[in-house]
Design an enzyme around this catalytic site. Structure first.
Site, PDB file in Angstrom:
ATOM      1  N   CYS A  71       0.862  -1.181   0.000  1.00  0.00           N
ATOM      2  CA  CYS A  71       0.000   0.000   0.000  1.00  0.00           C
ATOM      3  C   CYS A  71       0.902   1.235   0.000  1.00  0.00           C
ATOM      4  O   CYS A  71       2.040   1.172  -0.462  1.00  0.00           O
ATOM      5  CB  CYS A  71      -0.987  -0.021   1.163  1.00  0.00           C
ATOM      6  SG  CYS A  71      -0.257   0.172   2.800  1.00  0.00           S
ATOM      7  N   HIS A  72       0.425   2.349   0.538  1.00  0.00           N
ATOM      8  CA  HIS A  72       1.217   3.570   0.526  1.00  0.00           C
ATOM      9  C   HIS A  72       2.365   3.529   1.536  1.00  0.00           C
ATOM     10  O   HIS A  72       3.511   3.780   1.189  1.00  0.00           O
ATOM     11  CB  HIS A  72       0.309   4.778   0.792  1.00  0.00           C
ATOM     12  CG  HIS A  72       0.990   6.090   0.585  1.00  0.00           C
ATOM     13  ND1 HIS A  72       0.538   7.240   1.159  1.00  0.00           N
ATOM     14  CD2 HIS A  72       2.092   6.439  -0.125  1.00  0.00           C
ATOM     15  CE1 HIS A  72       1.334   8.240   0.807  1.00  0.00           C
ATOM     16  NE2 HIS A  72       2.289   7.776   0.025  1.00  0.00           N
TER      17      HIS A  72
END
Length: 113
Positions: A71-72
């Protein structure tokens, strides 16, 4: 067990989990995030399924391949990895630092946001 792996260590982690098919990086970010920054699949399959869609699309994920969640920054992907573990997936990793760390450690061409 969910292993935490830095982007620079991902290939090494995949190598410890031999499988008949290529390992998988599961990108759980939202579509707008994918448009902003994405990794290039090199030595692994790349599949993007937003976190909120994982329960409905669980059948799309192979239980016999190592899966590293991305993810981020690593929080959403850790939640997805835990969900997958609860559903019988065994070869799991969370990419610590997410795509932001990927930009620093693997490919500086990946934009940061």
């Amino acid at each position: 067990m969910i292993t935490r792996v830095r982007p620079a260590q991902l290939a090494e982690w995949f190598a410890t989990h031999p499988a008949a098919a290529q390992p998988l990086v599961l990108d759980v970010r939202e579509p707008w995030e994918l448009q902003t920054a994405s990794v290039r699949a090199q030595g692994f399959e790349l599949k993007a399924i937003p976190m909120g869609e994982i329960p409905a699309r669980l059948a799309e994920l192979p239980k016999d391949q190592p899966i590293a969640c991305l993810c981020h920054h690593g929080m959403r992907s850790m939640n997805v990895a835990a969900f997958l573990e609860q559903h019988g997936f065994e070869q799991l990793a969370n990419i610590s630092g997410g795509i932001d760390a990927w930009s620093h450690e693997v490919d500086p061409q990946v934009p940061r946001y």
